[in-house]
Motif scaffolding. Structure first.
Motif, mmCIF file in Angstrom:
data_model
loop_
_atom_site.group_PDB
_atom_site.id
_atom_site.type_symbol
_atom_site.label_atom_id
_atom_site.label_comp_id
_atom_site.label_asym_id
_atom_site.label_seq_id
_atom_site.Cartn_x
_atom_site.Cartn_y
_atom_site.Cartn_z
ATOM 1 N N THR A 1 13.595 20.414 -5.717
ATOM 2 C CA THR A 1 14.476 19.814 -4.885
ATOM 3 C C THR A 1 13.699 18.703 -4.203
ATOM 4 O O THR A 1 12.654 18.641 -3.960
ATOM 5 N N ALA A 2 14.881 17.691 -3.519
ATOM 6 C CA ALA A 2 14.421 16.777 -2.838
ATOM 7 C C ALA A 2 13.685 17.364 -1.581
ATOM 8 O O ALA A 2 12.678 16.698 -1.148
ATOM 9 N N ARG A 3 13.928 18.247 -0.963
ATOM 10 C CA ARG A 3 13.343 19.143 0.187
ATOM 11 C C ARG A 3 11.954 19.503 -0.192
ATOM 12 O O ARG A 3 10.877 19.235 0.677
ATOM 13 N N GLN A 4 11.821 20.007 -1.183
ATOM 14 C CA GLN A 4 10.529 20.527 -1.920
ATOM 15 C C GLN A 4 9.524 19.337 -1.870
ATOM 16 O O GLN A 4 8.357 19.305 -1.460
ATOM 17 N N ALA A 5 10.197 18.333 -2.572
ATOM 18 C CA ALA A 5 9.088 17.093 -2.853
ATOM 19 C C ALA A 5 8.853 16.402 -1.459
ATOM 20 O O ALA A 5 7.495 16.043 -1.279
ATOM 21 N N ALA A 6 9.772 16.163 -0.680
ATOM 22 C CA ALA A 6 9.168 15.824 0.815
ATOM 23 C C ALA A 6 8.386 16.574 1.456
ATOM 24 O O ALA A 6 7.462 16.091 2.112
ATOM 25 N N ALA A 7 8.513 17.987 1.327
ATOM 26 C CA ALA A 7 7.614 18.966 1.992
ATOM 27 C C ALA A 7 6.209 18.865 1.344
ATOM 28 O O ALA A 7 5.239 18.986 2.330
ATOM 29 N N THR A 8 6.181 18.681 0.055
ATOM 30 C CA THR A 8 5.050 18.573 -0.459
ATOM 31 C C THR A 8 4.274 17.308 -0.060
ATOM 32 O O THR A 8 2.850 17.456 0.400
ATOM 33 N N LEU A 9 4.851 16.273 0.137
ATOM 34 C CA LEU A 9 4.117 14.971 0.369
ATOM 35 C C LEU A 9 3.691 14.934 1.701
ATOM 36 O O LEU A 9 2.801 14.516 2.250
ATOM 37 N N MET A 10 4.657 15.430 2.738
ATOM 38 C CA MET A 10 4.419 15.462 4.397
ATOM 39 C C MET A 10 3.408 16.491 4.385
ATOM 40 O O MET A 10 2.571 16.040 5.231
ATOM 41 N N ASN A 11 3.332 17.583 3.713
ATOM 42 C CA ASN A 11 2.072 18.472 3.960
ATOM 43 C C ASN A 11 0.541 17.564 3.466
ATOM 44 O O ASN A 11 -0.273 17.939 4.447
ATOM 45 N N PHE A 12 0.647 17.098 2.752
ATOM 46 C CA PHE A 12 -0.498 16.287 2.133
ATOM 47 C C PHE A 12 -0.669 14.974 3.002
ATOM 48 O O PHE A 12 -1.913 15.004 3.489
ATOM 49 N N ALA A 13 0.188 14.262 3.424
ATOM 50 C CA ALA A 13 0.084 13.175 4.276
ATOM 51 C C ALA A 13 -0.466 13.392 5.706
ATOM 52 O O ALA A 13 -1.166 12.887 6.217
ATOM 53 N N TRP A 14 0.507 14.326 6.331
ATOM 54 C CA TRP A 14 0.348 14.502 7.631
ATOM 55 C C TRP A 14 -0.779 15.256 8.201
ATOM 56 O O TRP A 14 -1.587 15.130 9.087
ATOM 57 N N SER A 15 -1.197 16.033 7.273
ATOM 58 C CA SER A 15 -2.621 16.981 7.588
ATOM 59 C C SER A 15 -3.916 15.732 7.598
ATOM 60 O O SER A 15 -4.508 15.929 8.610
ATOM 61 N N GLY A 16 -3.599 14.701 6.823
ATOM 62 C CA GLY A 16 -4.737 13.852 6.848
ATOM 63 C C GLY A 16 -4.588 12.892 7.989
ATOM 64 O O GLY A 16 -5.418 12.604 8.772
ATOM 65 N N LEU A 17 -3.171 12.484 8.344
ATOM 66 C CA LEU A 17 -2.731 11.529 9.446
ATOM 67 C C LEU A 17 -3.202 12.321 10.636
ATOM 68 O O LEU A 17 -3.617 11.576 11.647
ATOM 69 N N GLY A 18 -2.692 13.550 10.755
ATOM 70 C CA GLY A 18 -2.829 14.288 12.087
ATOM 71 C C GLY A 18 -4.246 14.468 12.245
ATOM 72 O O GLY A 18 -4.689 14.201 13.715
#
Length: 216
Positions: free
Chosen positions: A184-201
């Motif tokens: 789903t679109a939500r699953q794809a967004a969550a996958t990238l958010m977890n990947f990206a924000w872990s690094g950005l945070g």
């Protein structure tokens, strides 16, 4: 009695009808394989009318790229509420991006696959859209740094590089999600958010990775 006159469809409506058909044909068959006959038939108009409105196959394809690019960037911007914290803004932007690309797979195929591989003019149209998204994400990273009440010392070029990487990842993930049943679109967004924000945070907290033996 005279013949009953039918109401003519406004030009703008008819043109959008042609673009709808063209996006579907270009997205599913590819630019080279698509024919103006197919597009006209799907739109329910004559081929000469398509040429009258949109001049040529090249101009029609360019119009499709511009319309789909405008719709995608507008969807991302509309999905982000400026009053939210930066991480929520990024999350909502990603959700809007993946929702739009999932709901318009032919349009995404035109932008992500077809336009980039059939000439510099078409690729330039997509590059303009991409640059707008990169600028948008760059601003979110800058806001995140300010909200952290830190100065991570990130050069502007590095911030732009992070945004480029994030947009590139979103593009690839959207293509994968559209081709993978059940994602789903939500699953794809969550996958990238977890990947990206872990690094950005981590970056916002001042913990920057460096190769062993080199100073951060």
């Amino acid at each position: 009695m005279g013949a009953v006159k039918t109401k003519r469809m406004p030009r703008a409506v008819r043109e959008q009808q042609m673009l709808d058909a063209a996006v579907r044909i270009f997205g599913q068959r590819g630019y080279m394989a698509a024919s103006m006959d197919e597009i006209a038939e799907l739109a329910g108009v004559s081929k000469p009318l398509v040429y009258l409105y949109l001049n040529s196959k090249e101009d029609l394809f360019t119009a499709c790229i511009r319309r789909e690019a405008t719709a995608l960037t507008a969807a991302v911007r509309a999905g982000v509420r400026q009053e939210l914290p930066a991480d929520r803004q990024l999350w909502e932007g990603l959700r809007a991006f993946f929702a739009h690309t999932a709901e318009h797979p032919d349009g995404w195929s035109v932008l992500h696959l077809q336009a980039r591989t059939h000439g510099e003019t078409f690729a330039a149209e997509v590059a303009a859209m991409r640059a707008e998204l990169v600028t948008f994400v760059t601003r979110l990273v800058v806001v995140a740094a300010r909200e952290a009440h830190r100065d991570p010392g990130l050069p502007e070029r590095e911030v732009a590089g992070l945004a480029e990487a994030l947009v590139g990842a979103a593009e690839s993930l959207a293509a994968w999600a559209n081709a993978t049943p059940g994602v789903t679109a939500r699953q794809a967004a969550a996958t990238l958010m977890n990947f990206a924000w872990s690094g950005l945070g981590t970056l916002m907290s001042g913990r920057v990775w460096a190769p062993p033996g080199e100073e951060t």
